[in-house]
Design a protein around this motif. Structure first.
Motif, PDB file in Angstrom:
ATOM      1  N   SER A  38      21.342   4.246 -29.306  1.00 38.59           N
ATOM      2  CA  SER A  38      22.336   3.289 -28.815  1.00 38.59           C
ATOM      3  C   SER A  38      21.627   2.109 -28.156  1.00 38.59           C
ATOM      4  CB  SER A  38      23.257   3.957 -27.787  1.00 38.59           C
ATOM      5  OG  SER A  38      23.958   5.016 -28.391  1.00 38.59           O
ATOM      6  N   PRO A  39      21.836   0.904 -28.682  1.00 36.88           N
ATOM      7  CA  PRO A  39      21.220  -0.264 -28.045  1.00 36.88           C
ATOM      8  C   PRO A  39      21.671  -0.409 -26.592  1.00 36.88           C
ATOM      9  CG  PRO A  39      22.039  -0.851 -30.211  1.00 36.88           C
ATOM     10  CD  PRO A  39      22.544   0.534 -29.913  1.00 36.88           C
ATOM     11  N   HIS A  40      22.972  -0.167 -26.328  1.00 32.25           N
ATOM     12  CA  HIS A  40      23.492  -0.277 -24.965  1.00 32.25           C
ATOM     13  C   HIS A  40      24.751   0.560 -24.823  1.00 32.25           C
ATOM     14  CE1 HIS A  40      25.655  -2.767 -21.688  1.00 32.25           C
ATOM     15  NE2 HIS A  40      24.969  -1.799 -21.148  1.00 32.25           N
ATOM     16  N   ASN A  41      24.682   1.575 -23.972  1.00 32.56           N
ATOM     17  CA  ASN A  41      25.839   2.397 -23.647  1.00 32.56           C
ATOM     18  C   ASN A  41      26.700   1.610 -22.654  1.00 32.56           C
ATOM     19  OD1 ASN A  41      27.567   4.163 -22.207  1.00 32.56           O
ATOM     20  ND2 ASN A  41      26.174   5.891 -22.470  1.00 32.56           N
ATOM     21  N   PRO A  42      27.989   1.366 -22.977  1.00 32.99           N
ATOM     22  CA  PRO A  42      28.814   0.545 -22.083  1.00 32.99           C
ATOM     23  C   PRO A  42      29.038   1.155 -20.699  1.00 32.99           C
ATOM     24  CG  PRO A  42      30.106   1.411 -23.930  1.00 32.99           C
ATOM     25  CD  PRO A  42      28.688   1.785 -24.190  1.00 32.99           C
ATOM     26  N   LEU A  43      28.764   2.458 -20.543  1.00 42.41           N
ATOM     27  CA  LEU A  43      28.937   3.089 -19.227  1.00 42.41           C
ATOM     28  C   LEU A  43      27.633   3.152 -18.434  1.00 42.41           C
ATOM     29  CD1 LEU A  43      31.354   6.043 -20.163  1.00 42.41           C
ATOM     30  CD2 LEU A  43      31.934   3.816 -19.211  1.00 42.41           C
ATOM     31  N   LYS A  44      26.564   2.527 -18.962  1.00 44.92           N
ATOM     32  CA  LYS A  44      25.277   2.548 -18.255  1.00 44.92           C
ATOM     33  C   LYS A  44      24.760   1.126 -18.063  1.00 44.92           C
ATOM     34  CE  LYS A  44      23.482   7.058 -19.667  1.00 44.92           C
ATOM     35  NZ  LYS A  44      22.393   7.747 -20.392  1.00 44.92           N
ATOM     36  N   GLN A  45      23.878   0.973 -17.068  1.00 39.36           N
ATOM     37  CA  GLN A  45      23.229  -0.321 -16.825  1.00 39.36           C
ATOM     38  C   GLN A  45      22.239  -0.618 -17.947  1.00 39.36           C
ATOM     39  OE1 GLN A  45      23.618  -2.569 -14.206  1.00 39.36           O
ATOM     40  NE2 GLN A  45      25.411  -1.333 -13.741  1.00 39.36           N
ATOM     41  N   LYS A  46      22.121  -1.877 -18.307  1.00 47.63           N
ATOM     42  CA  LYS A  46      21.207  -2.255 -19.385  1.00 47.63           C
ATOM     43  C   LYS A  46      19.777  -2.457 -18.877  1.00 47.63           C
ATOM     44  CE  LYS A  46      21.235  -4.875 -23.634  1.00 47.63           C
ATOM     45  NZ  LYS A  46      21.961  -5.759 -24.514  1.00 47.63           N
ATOM     46  N   ASN A  47      19.640  -2.815 -17.597  1.00 52.03           N
ATOM     47  CA  ASN A  47      18.284  -3.065 -17.092  1.00 52.03           C
ATOM     48  C   ASN A  47      17.484  -1.755 -17.096  1.00 52.03           C
ATOM     49  OD1 ASN A  47      19.671  -1.900 -14.974  1.00 52.03           O
ATOM     50  ND2 ASN A  47      18.858  -3.251 -13.405  1.00 52.03           N
ATOM     51  N   GLY A  48      16.207  -1.844 -17.382  1.00 53.85           N
ATOM     52  CA  GLY A  48      15.364  -0.661 -17.451  1.00 53.85           C
ATOM     53  C   GLY A  48      15.314  -0.049 -18.846  1.00 53.85           C
ATOM     54  N   LEU A  49      16.103  -0.580 -19.779  1.00 54.24           N
ATOM     55  CA  LEU A  49      16.065  -0.080 -21.152  1.00 54.24           C
ATOM     56  C   LEU A  49      14.868  -0.681 -21.870  1.00 54.24           C
ATOM     57  CD1 LEU A  49      19.611  -0.146 -22.845  1.00 54.24           C
ATOM     58  CD2 LEU A  49      18.139   1.821 -22.437  1.00 54.24           C
ATOM     59  N   ALA A  50      14.080   0.181 -22.498  1.00 58.96           N
ATOM     60  CA  ALA A  50      12.969  -0.312 -23.311  1.00 58.96           C
ATOM     61  C   ALA A  50      13.538  -1.001 -24.548  1.00 58.96           C
ATOM     62  CB  ALA A  50      12.065   0.850 -23.709  1.00 58.96           C
ATOM     63  N   ASN A  51      12.716  -1.796 -25.191  1.00 55.38           N
ATOM     64  CA  ASN A  51      13.099  -2.467 -26.427  1.00 55.38           C
ATOM     65  C   ASN A  51      13.696  -1.451 -27.400  1.00 55.38           C
ATOM     66  OD1 ASN A  51      12.395  -3.067 -29.350  1.00 55.38           O
ATOM     67  ND2 ASN A  51      11.986  -5.054 -28.421  1.00 55.38           N
ATOM     68  N   VAL A  52      14.800  -1.822 -28.029  1.00 56.25           N
ATOM     69  CA  VAL A  52      15.535  -0.903 -28.891  1.00 56.25           C
ATOM     70  C   VAL A  52      14.684  -0.436 -30.078  1.00 56.25           C
ATOM     71  CG1 VAL A  52      16.670  -2.694 -30.263  1.00 56.25           C
ATOM     72  CG2 VAL A  52      17.798  -0.519 -29.930  1.00 56.25           C
ATOM     73  N   TYR A  53      13.828  -1.302 -30.604  1.00 53.41           N
ATOM     74  CA  TYR A  53      12.984  -0.906 -31.737  1.00 53.41           C
ATOM     75  C   TYR A  53      11.859   0.035 -31.298  1.00 53.41           C
ATOM     76  CZ  TYR A  53      15.733  -4.196 -34.371  1.00 53.41           C
ATOM     77  OH  TYR A  53      16.795  -4.829 -34.957  1.00 53.41           O
ATOM     78  N   ASP A  54      11.400  -0.100 -30.051  1.00 58.61           N
ATOM     79  CA  ASP A  54      10.429   0.858 -29.515  1.00 58.61           C
ATOM     80  C   ASP A  54      11.087   2.232 -29.344  1.00 58.61           C
ATOM     81  OD1 ASP A  54       8.417  -1.037 -29.443  1.00 58.61           O
ATOM     82  OD2 ASP A  54       8.619  -1.440 -27.289  1.00 58.61           O
ATOM     83  N   ARG A  55      12.320   2.250 -28.877  1.00 61.36           N
ATOM     84  CA  ARG A  55      13.033   3.531 -28.716  1.00 61.36           C
ATOM     85  C   ARG A  55      13.290   4.181 -30.072  1.00 61.36           C
ATOM     86  NH1 ARG A  55      18.084   2.606 -26.312  1.00 61.36           N
ATOM     87  NH2 ARG A  55      17.906   0.348 -26.361  1.00 61.36           N
ATOM     88  N   LEU A  56      13.608   3.364 -31.061  1.00 62.50           N
ATOM     89  CA  LEU A  56      13.801   3.864 -32.425  1.00 62.50           C
ATOM     90  C   LEU A  56      12.493   4.464 -32.953  1.00 62.50           C
ATOM     91  CD1 LEU A  56      15.674   3.930 -35.026  1.00 62.50           C
ATOM     92  CD2 LEU A  56      14.579   1.765 -35.637  1.00 62.50           C
ATOM     93  N   GLU A  57      11.405   3.750 -32.781  1.00 65.24           N
ATOM     94  CA  GLU A  57      10.099   4.215 -33.276  1.00 65.24           C
ATOM     95  C   GLU A  57       9.693   5.518 -32.584  1.00 65.24           C
ATOM     96  OE1 GLU A  57       6.794   4.532 -35.601  1.00 65.24           O
ATOM     97  OE2 GLU A  57       8.532   3.223 -35.881  1.00 65.24           O
ATOM     98  N   MET A  58       9.916   5.622 -31.273  1.00 61.38           N
ATOM     99  CA  MET A  58       9.570   6.858 -30.562  1.00 61.38           C
ATOM    100  C   MET A  58      10.384   8.041 -31.100  1.00 61.38           C
ATOM    101  SD  MET A  58       8.887   5.745 -26.590  1.00 61.38           S
ATOM    102  CE  MET A  58      10.354   4.740 -26.361  1.00 61.38           C
ATOM    103  N   ALA A  59      11.659   7.818 -31.387  1.00 64.70           N
ATOM    104  CA  ALA A  59      12.504   8.891 -31.932  1.00 64.70           C
ATOM    105  C   ALA A  59      12.010   9.310 -33.318  1.00 64.70           C
ATOM    106  CB  ALA A  59      13.957   8.443 -31.981  1.00 64.70           C
ATOM    107  N   LYS A  60      11.605   8.330 -34.129  1.00 65.43           N
ATOM    108  CA  LYS A  60      11.066   8.655 -35.457  1.00 65.43           C
ATOM    109  C   LYS A  60       9.772   9.457 -35.341  1.00 65.43           C
ATOM    110  CE  LYS A  60      13.111   4.886 -38.130  1.00 65.43           C
ATOM    111  NZ  LYS A  60      12.865   3.605 -38.819  1.00 65.43           N
ATOM    112  N   LEU A  61       8.907   9.034 -34.424  1.00 66.09           N
ATOM    113  CA  LEU A  61       7.655   9.772 -34.211  1.00 66.09           C
ATOM    114  C   LEU A  61       7.933  11.213 -33.766  1.00 66.09           C
ATOM    115  CD1 LEU A  61       5.581   7.030 -32.334  1.00 66.09           C
ATOM    116  CD2 LEU A  61       5.046   7.992 -34.599  1.00 66.09           C
ATOM    117  N   ALA A  62       8.895  11.368 -32.887  1.00 62.86           N
ATOM    118  CA  ALA A  62       9.205  12.689 -32.327  1.00 62.86           C
ATOM    119  C   ALA A  62       9.799  13.640 -33.359  1.00 62.86           C
ATOM    120  CB  ALA A  62      10.164  12.545 -31.149  1.00 62.86           C
TER     121      ALA A  62
END
Length: 190
Positions: A38-62
């Motif tokens: 999720s690029p941005h959960n509407p019930l959570k703050q956006k600050n502190g979120l890593a780049n969405v493509y980095d999060r995608l890549e980490m999930a693929k690696l995992a």
């Protein structure tokens, strides 16, 4: 074919996420589980979120050695913030042969009534719930659309991992080595 959808920021992905996803794919009658970044959960703050493509890549690696787990960037292409009901509508149109099941923690179930069109979610989809420490879900216990699972309880959070990295703690075993290497190479969460 039942496909579980496990939505999350995965900021970063960790063994708690992987254990839950694998449990759902293996023990709950689902054919596969998609980790939907999720690029941005509407019930959570956006600050502190890593780049969405980095999060995608980490999930693929995992998940690269887990054929029952897939990583989805479907919400990257949809309007922000991402609402689960909109994503499900899009997925249903795109993959009419699949039966999608939502996967969520008991802590999220408690706030379900704050979700956009939650009544439609409950009417049109099944929800598999994994336990979370201290979550009282008694109001949902006999709901026909909700299945409570015996997924092992995980008290690890991405918040804990980010703080540990910032504090220069060793997080080996909390996240796969490939994800750890990616975080170190990019100097993330410092």
């Amino acid at each position: 074919m039942k496909t579980g959808l496990f939505f999350g920021s995965f900021n970063p992905i960790h063994i708690g996420h992987l254990i839950i996803a694998n449990y759902m794919a293996t023990f709950s009658g689902l054919k596969e589980v998609w980790l939907v970044i999720s690029p941005h959960n509407p019930l959570k703050q956006k600050n502190g979120l890593a780049n969405v493509y980095d999060r995608l890549e980490m999930a693929k690696l995992a998940t690269e050695n887990a054929p029952q787990l897939k990583v989805s960037d479907i919400e990257f292409k949809l309007p922000q913030p991402s609402y689960t009901i909109d994503t499900l509508t899009h997925l249903k149109e795109r993959y009419p042969e699949k039966e999608f099941v939502l996967i969520m923690g008991a802590d999220n179930l408690i706030s379900l009534k704050k979700w956009k069109n939650y009544e439609i979610l409950l009417k049109d989809y099944h929800i598999y719930v994994y336990p979370r420490p201290g979550a009282n879900v008694s109001e949902w216990e006999n709901h026909p659309s909700i299945t409570f699972t015996d997924t092992p309880e995980m008290e690890i959070s991405s918040t804990f991992i980010r703080k540990a990295i910032k504090d220069k703690k060793n997080i080996q075993f909390f996240t796969p080595d490939s994800v750890l290497e990616f975080i170190e190479q990019k100097n993330m969460y410092r």
